[in-house]
Design an enzyme around this catalytic site. Sequence first.
Site, PDB file in Angstrom:
ATOM      1  N   GLU A  56      27.527  84.335 -24.134  1.00  0.00           N
ATOM      2  CA  GLU A  56      28.191  85.639 -24.255  1.00  0.00           C
ATOM      3  C   GLU A  56      28.297  86.352 -22.914  1.00  0.00           C
ATOM      4  OE1 GLU A  56      23.808  86.722 -24.761  1.00  0.00           O
ATOM      5  OE2 GLU A  56      25.136  85.025 -25.187  1.00  0.00           O
TER       6      GLU A  56
ATOM      7  N   CYS B  90      19.906  81.284 -27.339  1.00  0.00           N
ATOM      8  CA  CYS B  90      18.572  81.565 -26.811  1.00  0.00           C
ATOM      9  C   CYS B  90      17.557  81.657 -27.954  1.00  0.00           C
ATOM     10  CB  CYS B  90      18.594  82.818 -25.956  1.00  0.00           C
ATOM     11  SG  CYS B  90      17.171  82.895 -24.820  1.00  0.00           S
TER      12      CYS B  90
ATOM     13  N   HIS C 124      22.947  81.784 -22.508  1.00  0.00           N
ATOM     14  CA  HIS C 124      23.644  82.947 -23.070  1.00  0.00           C
ATOM     15  C   HIS C 124      25.144  82.876 -22.753  1.00  0.00           C
ATOM     16  CE1 HIS C 124      20.281  85.570 -24.390  1.00  0.00           C
ATOM     17  NE2 HIS C 124      19.603  84.882 -23.492  1.00  0.00           N
TER      18      HIS C 124
END
Length: 233
Positions: A210, A103, A208
């Site tokens: 994660e 990002c 994202h």
Amino acid sequence: MVLHHLWRTDCSQYTINNRNIRAIEIAGGIPVMLPYLKGKEDINDLMNKLDGLYLTGGYDIDPTLFDEEPIPGLGTIIPERDRSEIAFVEKMIETNKPILGVCRGSQLLNIAVGGTMYQDIYSQLDTSNLLQHQQKAPFDHRSHFVNIKEDSLLYQLTGKEKVKVNSYHHQTNHRVPKDFQICATASDGIVEAFESTNHRFVLGLQWHPEGLIDYKDDPSLSIYQGFIKACID
């Protein structure tokens, strides 16, 4: 093995979302959170001790760093963070060490190597053609698709031409410099990933990953594992 990992929410404290810590740990790395640094010697010494650089999401980026002035749609910036992370990237590029940016981290990476970005896609582009890139849904919701270029590092990592991703951004990369390529786009043409064609592992992702590593059918873990492997090799 040691990885750099940095996040800061304001001028009084450093903090980090645990999702980023878990992603690095699950992939086999050791995350280390670093403060902002100004001295070139301190930055060089520290970067020499690290195996890779992981740039997380966060606030907006100072547009004067890419020769623009702020427009009304620009959000909060932390100049100290911008300056430090750009210096970190420059040193890691110089020493050909792995970099993964997500990002904001992807945008910062592109600016550090000479690229450009949109300060606010919803005021700078035709909104009638844009997807919702600031999804109003849980963080782990995959809201739109991304098309991946076959001849790319990202394709090698994921093994997929098309993936579904989460999306939390209003800024995005525009042009990437020589020795880099756009390797993934959304259906509306927004740049979703770019990578170096001249370094062993330099990759920026607009989404994202994660937040998606716990899904067995999602390629996010493979991306982090590829990053950690590059740090070890």
